[in-house]
Scaffold this active site. Structure first.
Site, mmCIF file in Angstrom:
data_model
loop_
_atom_site.group_PDB
_atom_site.id
_atom_site.type_symbol
_atom_site.label_atom_id
_atom_site.label_comp_id
_atom_site.label_asym_id
_atom_site.label_seq_id
_atom_site.Cartn_x
_atom_site.Cartn_y
_atom_site.Cartn_z
ATOM 1 N N ARG A 1 68.949 33.662 84.394
ATOM 2 C CA ARG A 1 68.701 34.220 83.057
ATOM 3 C C ARG A 1 67.300 34.773 82.869
ATOM 4 O O ARG A 1 67.008 35.382 81.842
ATOM 5 C CB ARG A 1 68.961 33.119 82.014
ATOM 6 C CG ARG A 1 70.417 32.740 81.959
ATOM 7 C CD ARG A 1 70.655 31.449 81.213
ATOM 8 N NE ARG A 1 70.425 31.492 79.788
ATOM 9 C CZ ARG A 1 71.230 32.051 78.905
ATOM 10 N NH1 ARG A 1 72.321 32.663 79.323
ATOM 11 N NH2 ARG A 1 70.958 32.018 77.616
ATOM 12 N N HIS B 1 67.150 29.313 86.605
ATOM 13 C CA HIS B 1 67.507 29.241 85.178
ATOM 14 C C HIS B 1 68.893 29.851 84.940
ATOM 15 O O HIS B 1 69.133 30.538 83.953
ATOM 16 C CB HIS B 1 66.442 29.969 84.337
ATOM 17 C CG HIS B 1 66.186 29.351 82.985
ATOM 18 N ND1 HIS B 1 65.071 28.602 82.698
ATOM 19 C CD2 HIS B 1 66.909 29.378 81.834
ATOM 20 C CE1 HIS B 1 65.112 28.208 81.438
ATOM 21 N NE2 HIS B 1 66.216 28.661 80.885
HETATM 22 C C1 FMN Z 1 73.130 29.300 76.830
HETATM 23 C C2 FMN Z 1 72.135 28.684 77.768
HETATM 24 C C3 FMN Z 1 71.018 28.056 77.244
HETATM 25 C C4 FMN Z 1 70.085 27.459 78.100
HETATM 26 N N1 FMN Z 1 68.996 26.800 77.560
HETATM 27 C C5 FMN Z 1 68.090 26.219 78.386
HETATM 28 C C6 FMN Z 1 66.977 25.487 77.847
HETATM 29 O O1 FMN Z 1 66.799 25.353 76.640
HETATM 30 N N2 FMN Z 1 66.099 24.932 78.726
HETATM 31 C C7 FMN Z 1 66.266 25.042 80.088
HETATM 32 O O2 FMN Z 1 65.455 24.512 80.853
HETATM 33 N N3 FMN Z 1 67.316 25.715 80.607
HETATM 34 C C8 FMN Z 1 68.231 26.283 79.801
HETATM 35 N N4 FMN Z 1 69.309 26.928 80.347
HETATM 36 C C9 FMN Z 1 69.473 26.965 81.815
HETATM 37 C C10 FMN Z 1 70.222 25.715 82.320
HETATM 38 O O3 FMN Z 1 69.461 24.547 82.121
HETATM 39 C C11 FMN Z 1 70.540 25.790 83.821
HETATM 40 O O4 FMN Z 1 69.373 25.998 84.572
HETATM 41 C C12 FMN Z 1 71.582 26.858 84.176
HETATM 42 O O5 FMN Z 1 72.499 27.062 83.132
HETATM 43 C C13 FMN Z 1 72.314 26.430 85.450
HETATM 44 O O6 FMN Z 1 73.235 27.385 85.855
HETATM 45 P P1 FMN Z 1 74.819 27.295 85.533
HETATM 46 O O7 FMN Z 1 74.965 27.598 84.086
HETATM 47 O O8 FMN Z 1 75.378 28.356 86.412
HETATM 48 O O9 FMN Z 1 75.294 25.910 85.887
HETATM 49 C C14 FMN Z 1 70.264 27.516 79.505
HETATM 50 C C15 FMN Z 1 71.420 28.131 80.017
HETATM 51 C C16 FMN Z 1 72.354 28.692 79.177
HETATM 52 C C17 FMN Z 1 73.586 29.334 79.773
#
Ligand code: FMN
Length: 340
Positions: free
Chosen positions: A240, A237
């Site tokens: 996160r 994720h």
């Molecule tokens: C601000 C933010 C919001 C995100 N919201 C979601 C979400 O609603 N659902 C989800 O599956 N992943 C969410 N993600 C994770 C992304 O889908 C993804 O797994 C991740 O950002 C990949 O890493 P990267 O940002 O280094 O490319 C979110 C990431 C960020 C930074």
């Protein structure tokens, strides 16, 4: 030919994102460590940083004695032909995480239209407010369903009610690692991990290709395959949800050994360039998802900038394929990586 200047797009995004994202020269999770809500990784930010570091530590074997001069960067996943193996990751929470530089609708539309215009497709996500998925559903409508929808692992009927909001998506899935968010666990009807039996039941009832996002171990990848999943996203994720996990590129090879061929393997976390895309393919992914750099492009310049960013990645990927002798994206293997 796109006229978008990505430097200007980044400058504009920086203005709009303010303290939520510094739009660093390399988006590696250091400046925003622990900034959640925000763009950062959880806790010390080590999982986000490990994603980027794991990819940057991999090096290519440069090869020039071969006949590859016009590599084919295209691929096909879930029955959709993509001009490059890159999708925009699901991202929601414009207000909560980013201070609302754009609305949920504007974001989802910029991403899905931009990805479509670049010949790829994007994902929509889900979160604390039902409006997030509804905005994604409207954006899916604007691209005739050309996209993937990831729904939070809501308990009981709530999950299926959410699924009904995205009837036309190419494939649906759940970011099961969403249980990491305290806000979702604090609800009256909290999200909880799904045992394999529950996953199997959901997949059977969904009646559509189903993707599990948030797989970081080979045994869980096997459980997904046994439950009938059409795909997995090897992902933490974006770092996160849990501090101190390895980078997704570190766990991908063992996962690919366990399940390649039985389901579609997607991967995300720290992918920043066409070279990073090729590395993920070499480690066993069939396509990658990109989160934060797509946020910067979409906020800084809308769908045109998202398309321009993907075009840049495609050019970088093609160059990296020529210099490693890879004729087709689905032929990239571990032999292109330097082992010392
Ligand atoms: C601000 C933010 C919001 C995100 N919201 C979601 C979400 O609603 N659902 C989800 O599956 N992943 C969410 N993600 C994770 C992304 O889908 C993804 O797994 C991740 O950002 C990949 O890493 P990267 O940002 O280094 O490319 C979110 C990431 C960020 C930074």
């Amino acid at each position: 030919m796109s006229q978008v200047d990505l430097k200007q797009v980044r400058a504009r995004a920086k203005e709009l994102l303010g303290s939520y994202c510094r739009v660093c020269p390399v988006c590696d999770g250091r400046a925003c460590a622990g900034q959640l809500p925000g763009m950062g990784g959880a806790g010390s930010g080590s999982s986000f940083m490990n994603n980027v570091r794991a990819l940057s530590e991999l090096k290519f074997n440069l090869r020039v004695l071969h006949g590859v001069s016009e590599p084919d960067t295209s691929t096909e996943i879930f029955g959709q032909k993509l001009s490059l193996p890159v999708l925009a990751a699901p991202v929601t929470g414009m207000k909560h995480h980013l201070g609302e530089p754009v609305s949920e609708d504007e974001y989802a539309q910029a991403v899905l239209l931009g990805c479509r215009d670049a010949g790829s497709m994007g994902c929509v996500g889900d979160g604390t407010q039902p409006e997030f998925l509804e905005a994604g559903a409207r954006a899916l409508g604007a691209v005739e369903g050309r996209g993937l929808a990831f729904i939070k692992p809501w308990p009981g009927q709530e999950f299926f009610d959410a699924l009904d909001k995205v009837p036309n998506a190419v494939a649906v899935g759940s970011d099961l690692d969403g249980v990491g968010f305290a806000l979702l666990r604090a609800r009256e009807n909290p999200v909880k991990p799904w045992p394999p039996s529950k996953l199997k039941e959901v997949i059977a009832r969904a009646g559509r290709p189903f993707i599990v996002k948030g797989v970081m171990t080979p045994d869980e990848a096997e459980l997904c395959a046994q439950a009938g999943a059409a795909g997995i996203v090897v992902s933490n994720h974006g770092g996160r949800v849990l501090d101190m996990t390895p980078g997704s590129a570190q766990v991908l090879p063992a996962i690919a050994r366990a399940v390649k061929g039985s389901l579609t393997i997607l991967a995300d976390g720290g992918v920043r360039s066409g070279g990073d895309v090729l590395k993920m393919l070499a480690l066993g992914a069939e396509a990658v998802l990109i989160g934060r750099p797509v946020i910067v492009a979409a906020v800084g310049g809308g769908s045109e900038s998202v398309a321009a960013y993907l075009d840049t990645l495609q050019k970088e990927l093609a160059t990296a394929m020529i210099l490693t002798g890879v004729a087709r994206a689905d032929e990239a293997g571990p032999e292109i990586l330097w082992r010392g």
